[in-house]
Design a protein around this motif. Structure first.
Motif, PDB file in Angstrom:
ATOM      1  N   LEU A 110      70.069  48.774  68.372  1.00 60.96           N
ATOM      2  CA  LEU A 110      69.359  50.002  69.038  1.00 60.96           C
ATOM      3  C   LEU A 110      67.795  50.091  68.607  1.00 60.96           C
ATOM      4  N   ALA A 111      66.880  49.707  69.557  1.00 57.07           N
ATOM      5  CA  ALA A 111      65.404  49.718  69.172  1.00 57.07           C
ATOM      6  C   ALA A 111      64.900  48.697  68.151  1.00 57.07           C
ATOM      7  N   GLN A 112      65.657  47.491  68.397  1.00 58.98           N
ATOM      8  CA  GLN A 112      65.511  46.593  67.311  1.00 58.98           C
ATOM      9  C   GLN A 112      64.066  46.020  67.772  1.00 58.98           C
ATOM     10  N   ALA A 113      63.690  46.047  68.744  1.00 56.79           N
ATOM     11  CA  ALA A 113      62.375  45.288  69.314  1.00 56.79           C
ATOM     12  C   ALA A 113      61.255  46.317  69.404  1.00 56.79           C
ATOM     13  N   THR A 114      60.671  46.525  70.757  1.00 60.65           N
ATOM     14  CA  THR A 114      59.697  47.145  70.866  1.00 60.65           C
ATOM     15  C   THR A 114      59.560  48.839  70.632  1.00 60.65           C
ATOM     16  N   SER A 115      60.776  49.291  70.914  1.00 63.57           N
ATOM     17  CA  SER A 115      60.892  50.618  70.694  1.00 63.57           C
ATOM     18  C   SER A 115      60.738  51.332  69.210  1.00 63.57           C
ATOM     19  N   SER A 116      60.980  50.404  68.296  1.00 64.28           N
ATOM     20  CA  SER A 116      60.782  50.718  66.780  1.00 64.28           C
ATOM     21  C   SER A 116      59.323  50.240  66.374  1.00 64.28           C
ATOM     22  N   LYS A 117      58.783  49.758  67.344  1.00 68.74           N
ATOM     23  CA  LYS A 117      57.286  49.182  66.628  1.00 68.74           C
ATOM     24  C   LYS A 117      56.416  49.573  67.469  1.00 68.74           C
ATOM     25  N   SER A 118      56.261  50.920  67.973  1.00 64.86           N
ATOM     26  CA  SER A 118      55.029  51.352  68.613  1.00 64.86           C
ATOM     27  C   SER A 118      54.347  51.863  67.216  1.00 64.86           C
ATOM     28  N   THR A 119      53.186  52.503  67.839  1.00 63.44           N
ATOM     29  CA  THR A 119      52.150  53.524  66.873  1.00 63.44           C
ATOM     30  C   THR A 119      52.780  54.731  66.694  1.00 63.44           C
ATOM     31  N   LYS A 120      54.068  55.091  67.313  1.00 66.19           N
ATOM     32  CA  LYS A 120      54.907  56.024  66.973  1.00 66.19           C
ATOM     33  C   LYS A 120      54.047  57.438  67.490  1.00 66.19           C
ATOM     34  N   LEU A 121      53.545  57.620  68.636  1.00 65.79           N
ATOM     35  CA  LEU A 121      52.885  58.618  69.136  1.00 65.79           C
ATOM     36  C   LEU A 121      53.457  59.187  70.369  1.00 65.79           C
ATOM     37  N   PHE A 122      53.609  60.452  70.828  1.00 64.63           N
ATOM     38  CA  PHE A 122      53.355  60.844  72.080  1.00 64.63           C
ATOM     39  C   PHE A 122      52.196  61.381  72.363  1.00 64.63           C
ATOM     40  N   HIS A 123      51.642  60.675  73.257  1.00 62.16           N
ATOM     41  CA  HIS A 123      50.092  60.871  73.427  1.00 62.16           C
ATOM     42  C   HIS A 123      49.928  60.361  75.055  1.00 62.16           C
ATOM     43  N   PHE A 134      60.177  47.824  84.436  1.00 61.03           N
ATOM     44  CA  PHE A 134      59.208  47.055  83.935  1.00 61.03           C
ATOM     45  C   PHE A 134      58.233  48.146  83.341  1.00 61.03           C
ATOM     46  N   GLY A 135      57.886  47.762  82.065  1.00 57.69           N
ATOM     47  CA  GLY A 135      56.642  48.478  81.243  1.00 57.69           C
ATOM     48  C   GLY A 135      57.507  49.814  80.838  1.00 57.69           C
ATOM     49  N   GLY A 136      56.274  50.941  80.775  1.00 59.05           N
ATOM     50  CA  GLY A 136      56.690  52.400  80.444  1.00 59.05           C
ATOM     51  C   GLY A 136      55.930  52.630  78.903  1.00 59.05           C
ATOM     52  N   LYS A 137      55.734  53.787  78.727  1.00 57.59           N
ATOM     53  CA  LYS A 137      55.291  54.318  77.393  1.00 57.59           C
ATOM     54  C   LYS A 137      56.595  55.091  76.784  1.00 57.59           C
ATOM     55  N   ILE A 138      56.406  55.193  75.372  1.00 57.50           N
ATOM     56  CA  ILE A 138      57.643  56.089  74.718  1.00 57.50           C
ATOM     57  C   ILE A 138      57.219  57.403  75.181  1.00 57.50           C
ATOM     58  N   THR A 139      56.054  57.855  75.400  1.00 55.87           N
ATOM     59  CA  THR A 139      55.705  59.335  75.876  1.00 55.87           C
ATOM     60  C   THR A 139      56.609  59.698  77.198  1.00 55.87           C
ATOM     61  N   THR A 140      56.568  58.653  78.106  1.00 55.46           N
ATOM     62  CA  THR A 140      57.046  59.172  79.446  1.00 55.46           C
ATOM     63  C   THR A 140      58.300  58.369  79.696  1.00 55.46           C
ATOM     64  N   TYR A 141      59.318  58.227  78.641  1.00 55.05           N
ATOM     65  CA  TYR A 141      60.529  57.863  78.743  1.00 55.05           C
ATOM     66  C   TYR A 141      61.298  58.600  79.492  1.00 55.05           C
ATOM     67  N   ARG A 142      61.272  59.917  79.361  1.00 53.74           N
ATOM     68  CA  ARG A 142      62.197  60.980  79.869  1.00 53.74           C
ATOM     69  C   ARG A 142      61.993  61.164  81.419  1.00 53.74           C
ATOM     70  N   LYS A 143      60.728  61.090  81.792  1.00 45.34           N
ATOM     71  CA  LYS A 143      60.222  61.083  83.191  1.00 45.34           C
ATOM     72  C   LYS A 143      60.497  59.644  83.931  1.00 45.34           C
ATOM     73  N   LEU A 144      60.632  58.535  83.246  1.00 44.12           N
ATOM     74  CA  LEU A 144      60.965  57.225  83.812  1.00 44.12           C
ATOM     75  C   LEU A 144      62.511  57.475  83.939  1.00 44.12           C
ATOM     76  N   ALA A 145      63.220  58.008  83.116  1.00 46.01           N
ATOM     77  CA  ALA A 145      64.693  58.021  83.285  1.00 46.01           C
ATOM     78  C   ALA A 145      64.967  58.867  84.577  1.00 46.01           C
ATOM     79  N   GLU A 146      64.099  60.052  84.658  1.00 42.94           N
ATOM     80  CA  GLU A 146      64.404  60.737  86.005  1.00 42.94           C
ATOM     81  C   GLU A 146      64.163  60.072  87.313  1.00 42.94           C
ATOM     82  N   HIS A 147      63.098  59.244  87.228  1.00 41.94           N
ATOM     83  CA  HIS A 147      62.787  58.540  88.480  1.00 41.94           C
ATOM     84  C   HIS A 147      63.751  57.352  88.726  1.00 41.94           C
ATOM     85  N   ALA A 148      64.282  56.757  87.657  1.00 44.33           N
ATOM     86  CA  ALA A 148      65.126  55.811  87.636  1.00 44.33           C
ATOM     87  C   ALA A 148      66.551  56.401  88.609  1.00 44.33           C
TER      88      ALA A 148
END
Length: 516
Positions: A38-51, A370-384
């Motif tokens: 889980l999170a082995q690539a992009t999702s563990s290597k962000s700048t770690k901000l909700f912004h 496609f794409g997405g920011k960690i901050t908007t993951y919950r809204k992305l899931a709702e829209h999906a």
């Protein structure tokens, strides 16, 4: 779990795990397959901000910024153990410039050519005013001016910097965010498979037939491709869709150095090249500096912070700090590949951060993310789930806003009280140890420690305060299989453990998996 489920999700990053949690909470049956950890690539290597993305205002991505700003406090309330408010200091520097491709930069160059591409202070303040008010803040304080000549914020900075603005965003432990979403999804009934790569997926009547590389076969009424940087590979080589949509892989690299200053605020630095970087307090004893924006070629797993990127980040930070930041100070680097929707932008920095959900209904439905920011993951899931709603009329309504992640059912300002209470009940814990446990597990820290009365009761000591009972918890509840899963994703104890300790940890985990 039955062989046939409502959804089969490919990808165990934040988007895949967020969609899995949302869907299973609506009453759908869900199976998720992640080829590695889980999170082995992009999702563990962000700048770690909700912004909200302050600099995205220059690209006029107002909808994206507004949605992200609104989400900060929604997420903060749901996970106060792994996320917390942070103040950002933006020094005013006459050499700060726009990137020439931004709409605002072009407008300023046309209307006020005497600025020669530099950001006027009044424009920065106007941007911060929008940032304060677009999202309807209730918890986070607004922008204020800072006198760097007298304030603690100015002490580590060069004397030429006299003034700054200070604004709010939030820190988040990105990899733990993914693990907790996956855990919550599993506890609600989802089947989460790690180390399970999808070799082939084809429409089979009204269903998708999904074959893993180990030969297991599953069926699903709908497929979700949340492959992150592999989304294009999945479209063309796994599910064989004739799609022309693609992602732009953009590498963001970071360096970690010993702590550069003593206060708990972060810095937002702007460069003469129009780029920005952050310098952020990290794991109590370090400073995180990043990020770069470079187009990436090759496998996302091969992404690394190159020597040139390391030097770039050191030089960038050294233009602001009194004490130069040099490569020999670097204790760790990491680099993630962001899968941005390919909108044809001229530069990696200018590529859109908007997410795109593409639904293929030529047979059993397939949703490509496609794409997405960690901050908007919950809204992305709702829209999906809204996209998929016509195919699942039995699914429930939106529900995740305000629902805590595991361990997070306590007030936003309750961390210090939890730490004090944990130390009172488990007096063998040091302050740093108790702090780490609460920040990682929140209320679940007590479940991990159980009835222990001494450190010896926690079993084998693997180093860095990692005990056997905690490790067993991570393997049982958070899908950890290898040492790297624990020391670089579920925690950052790799910064404090020796290589021989990590090797011994991996051997122990391998032995326990074989015996299971």
């Amino acid at each position: 779990m039955p062989e046939t489920t409502d959804l089969f999700i490919i990808g165990g990053g934040i988007n895949g795990c967020g969609i899995a949690r949302d869907a299973v909470g609506r009453g759908l049956s869900v199976r998720l397959a992640e080829m590695g950890d889980l999170a082995q690539a992009t999702s563990s290597k962000s700048t770690k901000l909700f912004h909200g993305g302050l600099r995205y205002l220059e690209y006029l991505e107002i909808r994206l910024v507004r949605e992200a700003l609104k989400e900060r406090e929604v997420l903060l309330r749901a996970m106060p153990h792994i996320s917390w408010p942070m103040r950002f200091v933006l020094p005013l520097d006459p050499h700060m410039t726009f990137e020439s491709t931004t709409p605002v930069g072009r407008a300023v160059a046309m209307v006020m050519p005497w600025t020669k591409g530099h950001r006027p202070n009044f424009l920065i303040r106007a941007g911060l005013f929008l940032y304060d008010n677009l999202g309807g803040r209730k918890i986070l304080p607004g922008t204020k001016s800072v006198d760097l000549k007298t304030g603690v914020e100015g002490r580590p900075l060069q004397d030429r910097l006299q003034a700054a603005y200070e604004y709010s965003d939030c820190w988040v432990d990105d990899a733990r965010l993914v693990a907790l979403n996956a855990r919550d999804a599993a506890e609600r009934g989802a089947d989460v498979l790690v180390g399970a790569e999808v070799a082939d997926a084809r429409r089979d009547g009204a269903l998708w037939k999904v074959t893993l590389t180990d030969g297991r076969i599953f069926h699903a009424r709908a497929l979700v491709n949340a492959g992150g940087p592999w989304v294009g590979h999945v479209i063309h080589d796994v599910i064989h869709l004739p799609s022309t949509e693609s992602v732009r892989l953009v590498r963001g690299s970071h360096i970690v150095v010993p702590k550069l200053y003593d206060h708990d605020k972060a810095y937002f630095f702007q460069g003469a090249d129009g780029r920005i970087i952050f310098a952020i307090p990290y794991e109590r004893d370090f400073t995180l500096i990043g990020t770069t924006d470079q187009d990436h070629q090759g496998s996302p797993l091969d992404a690394e912070c190159t020597p040139a990127e390391q030097q770039y980040l050191c030089d960038f930070a050294s233009k602001y700090f009194k004490q130069p930041v040099t490569r020999d100070q670097i204790v760790w680097t990491y680099s993630g590949v962001r899968p941005l929707y390919d909108d044809g932008a001229k530069s990696a920095t200018a590529a859109t951060r908007e997410y795109v959900l593409s639904l293929d209904t030529n047979g059993a439905p397939c949703l490509n993310v496609f794409g997405g920011k960690i901050t908007t993951y919950r809204k992305l899931a709702e829209h999906a789930l809204q996209k998929l709603a016509p195919h699942f009329p039995q699914a429930g309504d939106d529900w995740t806003a305000g629902v805590p992640l595991p361990g997070g059912n306590f007030p936003v300002d309750g961390v210090s009280r939890l730490i004090a209470s944990l130390r009172q009940d488990y007096p063998f814990l040091t302050e740093d140890w108790a702090h780490r446990l609460i920040r990682a597990y929140g209320l679940d820290a007590r479940q991990i420690l159980g009835d222990a009365r001494s450190a010896a009761d926690l079993g084998r000591d693997f180093g860095g305060t990692l005990s056997e009972v905690e490790l067993r918890w991570l393997m049982r509840h958070e899908f950890a299989r290898h040492a790297a899963d624990v020391v670089w994703r579920r925690s950052k104890l790799g910064l404090r453990m020796q290589p021989d300790q990590i090797a011994a940890l991996d051997a122990w985990m391998t032995e326990k998996r074989a015996a299971a």
